[in-house]
Design a protein around this motif. Structure first.
Motif, PDB file in Angstrom:
ATOM      1  N   ARG A  21     -86.324 -38.060  -9.989  1.00 54.42           N
ATOM      2  CA  ARG A  21     -85.250 -37.185  -9.506  1.00 54.42           C
ATOM      3  C   ARG A  21     -84.377 -37.889  -8.474  1.00 54.42           C
ATOM      4  NH1 ARG A  21     -87.806 -32.548  -6.911  1.00 54.42           N
ATOM      5  NH2 ARG A  21     -89.593 -33.919  -6.802  1.00 54.42           N
ATOM      6  N   MET A  22     -84.915 -38.936  -7.832  1.00 56.64           N
ATOM      7  CA  MET A  22     -84.160 -39.662  -6.811  1.00 56.64           C
ATOM      8  C   MET A  22     -83.567 -40.972  -7.322  1.00 56.64           C
ATOM      9  SD  MET A  22     -86.487 -39.081  -3.433  1.00 56.64           S
ATOM     10  CE  MET A  22     -85.161 -39.541  -2.333  1.00 56.64           C
ATOM     11  N   SER A  23     -83.821 -41.274  -8.585  1.00 58.69           N
ATOM     12  CA  SER A  23     -83.277 -42.506  -9.141  1.00 58.69           C
ATOM     13  C   SER A  23     -82.201 -42.169 -10.164  1.00 58.69           C
ATOM     14  CB  SER A  23     -84.385 -43.346  -9.779  1.00 58.69           C
ATOM     15  OG  SER A  23     -85.015 -42.630 -10.815  1.00 58.69           O
ATOM     16  N   ALA A  24     -81.389 -43.122 -10.485  1.00 60.47           N
ATOM     17  CA  ALA A  24     -80.316 -42.927 -11.462  1.00 60.47           C
ATOM     18  C   ALA A  24     -80.499 -43.952 -12.577  1.00 60.47           C
ATOM     19  CB  ALA A  24     -78.961 -43.103 -10.794  1.00 60.47           C
ATOM     20  N   TYR A  25     -80.403 -43.504 -13.794  1.00 63.05           N
ATOM     21  CA  TYR A  25     -80.566 -44.378 -14.957  1.00 63.05           C
ATOM     22  C   TYR A  25     -79.235 -44.437 -15.679  1.00 63.05           C
ATOM     23  CZ  TYR A  25     -82.498 -45.957 -19.466  1.00 63.05           C
ATOM     24  OH  TYR A  25     -82.761 -46.630 -20.613  1.00 63.05           O
ATOM     25  N   GLY A  30     -74.389 -41.579 -19.003  1.00 65.95           N
ATOM     26  CA  GLY A  30     -73.451 -41.692 -20.114  1.00 65.95           C
ATOM     27  C   GLY A  30     -72.831 -43.070 -20.290  1.00 65.95           C
ATOM     28  N   TYR A  31     -73.377 -44.073 -19.603  1.00 67.53           N
ATOM     29  CA  TYR A  31     -72.853 -45.425 -19.753  1.00 67.53           C
ATOM     30  C   TYR A  31     -73.424 -46.086 -21.009  1.00 67.53           C
ATOM     31  CZ  TYR A  31     -71.302 -45.091 -14.903  1.00 67.53           C
ATOM     32  OH  TYR A  31     -70.693 -44.710 -13.750  1.00 67.53           O
ATOM     33  N   ARG A  39     -71.943 -47.879 -11.342  1.00 69.15           N
ATOM     34  CA  ARG A  39     -72.165 -47.681  -9.910  1.00 69.15           C
ATOM     35  C   ARG A  39     -73.645 -47.466  -9.613  1.00 69.15           C
ATOM     36  NH1 ARG A  39     -69.536 -42.633  -6.957  1.00 69.15           N
ATOM     37  NH2 ARG A  39     -71.215 -41.735  -8.131  1.00 69.15           N
ATOM     38  N   HIS A  40     -74.162 -48.143  -8.597  1.00 63.36           N
ATOM     39  CA  HIS A  40     -75.552 -47.978  -8.167  1.00 63.36           C
ATOM     40  C   HIS A  40     -75.687 -46.661  -7.422  1.00 63.36           C
ATOM     41  CE1 HIS A  40     -79.562 -49.164  -6.929  1.00 63.36           C
ATOM     42  NE2 HIS A  40     -79.259 -48.757  -5.712  1.00 63.36           N
ATOM     43  N   ARG A  41     -76.581 -45.783  -7.907  1.00 57.26           N
ATOM     44  CA  ARG A  41     -76.730 -44.469  -7.290  1.00 57.26           C
ATOM     45  C   ARG A  41     -78.175 -44.151  -6.948  1.00 57.26           C
ATOM     46  NH1 ARG A  41     -74.383 -40.007 -10.622  1.00 57.26           N
ATOM     47  NH2 ARG A  41     -74.906 -38.943  -8.727  1.00 57.26           N
TER      48      ARG A  41
END
Length: 56
Positions: A21-25, A30-31, A39-41
């Protein structure tokens, strides 16, 4: 990695997921694979990342 012909670092036992939940894939955002400008999120605390990096 799901939907790609590549193996993830997880498949080699060299990565784990922590609190997704705290990481972004990139794929969830949608990339496309190999797309530039993603972008690093990631919201995992830097202190935790540093501990893992320090211990390899």
């Amino acid at each position: 990695m799901a939907g790609t012909p590549r193996l993830s670092v997880h498949s080699f036992g060299a990565a784990i997921d922590l609190n997704v939940r705290m990481s972004a894939y990139w794929k969830w955002e949608g990339y496309a694979e190999g797309q530039r400008g993603i972008r690093h999120r990631n919201q995992i605390p830097a202190a935790l990342v540093n501990i893992f990096e320090r211990h390899g």
